[in-house]
Design a protein around this motif. Sequence first.
Motif, PDB file in Angstrom:
ATOM      1  N   ASN A   9       0.809  -1.227   0.000  1.00  0.00           N
ATOM      2  CA  ASN A   9       0.000   0.000   0.000  1.00  0.00           C
ATOM      3  C   ASN A   9       0.838   1.271   0.000  1.00  0.00           C
ATOM      4  O   ASN A   9       0.317   2.345  -0.288  1.00  0.00           O
ATOM      5  N   GLY A  86      -4.335 -11.581   2.658  1.00  0.00           N
ATOM      6  CA  GLY A  86      -3.620 -10.881   1.602  1.00  0.00           C
ATOM      7  C   GLY A  86      -2.526 -11.782   1.029  1.00  0.00           C
ATOM      8  O   GLY A  86      -1.936 -12.587   1.755  1.00  0.00           O
ATOM      9  N   ASP A  88       0.412 -11.048   0.165  1.00  0.00           N
ATOM     10  CA  ASP A  88       1.710 -10.799   0.820  1.00  0.00           C
ATOM     11  C   ASP A  88       1.840 -11.638   2.091  1.00  0.00           C
ATOM     12  O   ASP A  88       2.888 -12.216   2.378  1.00  0.00           O
ATOM     13  N   CYS A 108       0.650  -1.304   7.145  1.00  0.00           N
ATOM     14  CA  CYS A 108       0.095  -1.901   8.355  1.00  0.00           C
ATOM     15  C   CYS A 108       1.151  -2.829   8.950  1.00  0.00           C
ATOM     16  O   CYS A 108       2.125  -3.167   8.280  1.00  0.00           O
TER      17      CYS A 108
HETATM   18  C1  PAZ Z   1      -3.242  -6.305   5.733  1.00  0.00           C
HETATM   19  C2  PAZ Z   1      -2.754  -5.610   4.471  1.00  0.00           C
HETATM   20  C3  PAZ Z   1      -3.511  -4.301   4.284  1.00  0.00           C
HETATM   21  C4  PAZ Z   1      -1.256  -5.304   4.653  1.00  0.00           C
HETATM   22  O1  PAZ Z   1      -0.814  -4.570   3.547  1.00  0.00           O
HETATM   23  P1  PAZ Z   1       0.576  -3.740   3.603  1.00  0.00           P
HETATM   24  O2  PAZ Z   1       0.637  -3.048   4.912  1.00  0.00           O
HETATM   25  O3  PAZ Z   1       1.675  -4.779   3.494  1.00  0.00           O
HETATM   26  O4  PAZ Z   1       0.553  -2.836   2.426  1.00  0.00           O
HETATM   27  C5  PAZ Z   1      -2.887  -6.536   3.230  1.00  0.00           C
HETATM   28  O5  PAZ Z   1      -2.215  -7.733   3.457  1.00  0.00           O
HETATM   29  C6  PAZ Z   1      -4.337  -6.829   2.911  1.00  0.00           C
HETATM   30  O6  PAZ Z   1      -5.009  -6.039   2.312  1.00  0.00           O
HETATM   31  N1  PAZ Z   1      -4.810  -8.027   3.341  1.00  0.00           N
HETATM   32  C7  PAZ Z   1      -6.169  -8.496   3.103  1.00  0.00           C
HETATM   33  C8  PAZ Z   1      -6.859  -8.837   4.394  1.00  0.00           C
HETATM   34  C9  PAZ Z   1      -6.159  -9.910   5.243  1.00  0.00           C
HETATM   35  O7  PAZ Z   1      -4.976 -10.222   5.062  1.00  0.00           O
HETATM   36  O8  PAZ Z   1      -6.824 -10.480   6.115  1.00  0.00           O
END
Ligand code: PAZ
Length: 218
Positions: A9, A86, A88, A108
């Motif tokens: 993000n 997500g 990642d 986050c």
């Molecule tokens: C939790 C997050 C916003 C982290 O994103 P980041 O901070 O790495 O950009 C991303 O992994 C996301 O949108 N996840 C989807 C919801 C989840 O993991 O439960």
Amino acid sequence: MKLLLDFGNTRLKYAVYEGHTKINAGIIADLTVESIRQIPYFAQVESIHLSTVIDIPSPLSKLFSAKLVPNQLVIPGKDYDVSSLGEDRILLALGAGPSHLTICLGTCITYNLTDESHAFVGGAISPGIGMRGKAMHEQTAKLPHLIPQINYPHFGDNTASNLLAGVMAGVEFEIKGFVEEAQKRIPNLQIVLTGGDAQYFEHLYPVDPDLVWKGMLI
Ligand SMILES: CC(C)(COP(=O)(O)O)[C@@H](O)C(=O)NCCC(=O)O
Ligand SMILES: Nc1ncnc2c1ncn2[C@@H]1O[C@H](COP(=O)(O)OP(=O)(O)O)[C@@H](O)[C@H]1O
């Protein structure tokens, strides 16, 4: 040669790998075809792996499509609906291995817990360091911008050091709390930090900047 992309993000990260050797890595300025084409070795890349938690504009999808290799995003969930995770976070959990708490300090902060069978057993999402500092500056009349530092106090003695303590030491205490809870659940737990702000906490736990890449290269 493989091009690995991790679109978060805040930052758009890339790495170029030959086999399992990283030969280049950096940040892309924006989501344009020109920026992608400027990545070193782009013309020689044979395959592209992409992890994204943001939407990709269609010109980029078209640019990637011929070489895009789907990630093996398969991790079982134990009492956990992994379909909501997500990309990642799945790659971090895959890259780290069984019995790991991976803590990604990006936009986050995500906590990603695997058990000894490499199932995803639990997680948490909290505001990142930049987000905490920005929220306090923007939602108060008098609080300045936070300037994160490696040498932060546990208690401050002026406004700036109070902010530093509240955010940096606050994240340290949060991390230690999640580690303590995770250790109660997973025997022989290993902890690894990653993400843009992991460097501030390398005195606490090991940092691995390549965890997402490792998850892609499994
Ligand atoms: C939790 C997050 C916003 C982290 O994103 P980041 O901070 O790495 O950009 C991303 O992994 C996301 O949108 N996840 C989807 C919801 C989840 O993991 O439960
Ligand atoms: N040059 C930089 N530009 C932006 N953020 C940076 C930079 N260096 C460190 N950071 C920190 O890294 C965080 C982003 O980390 P990153 O892991 O790339 O997040 P994401 O995957 O969410 O984009 C920011 O919130 C910021 O605190």
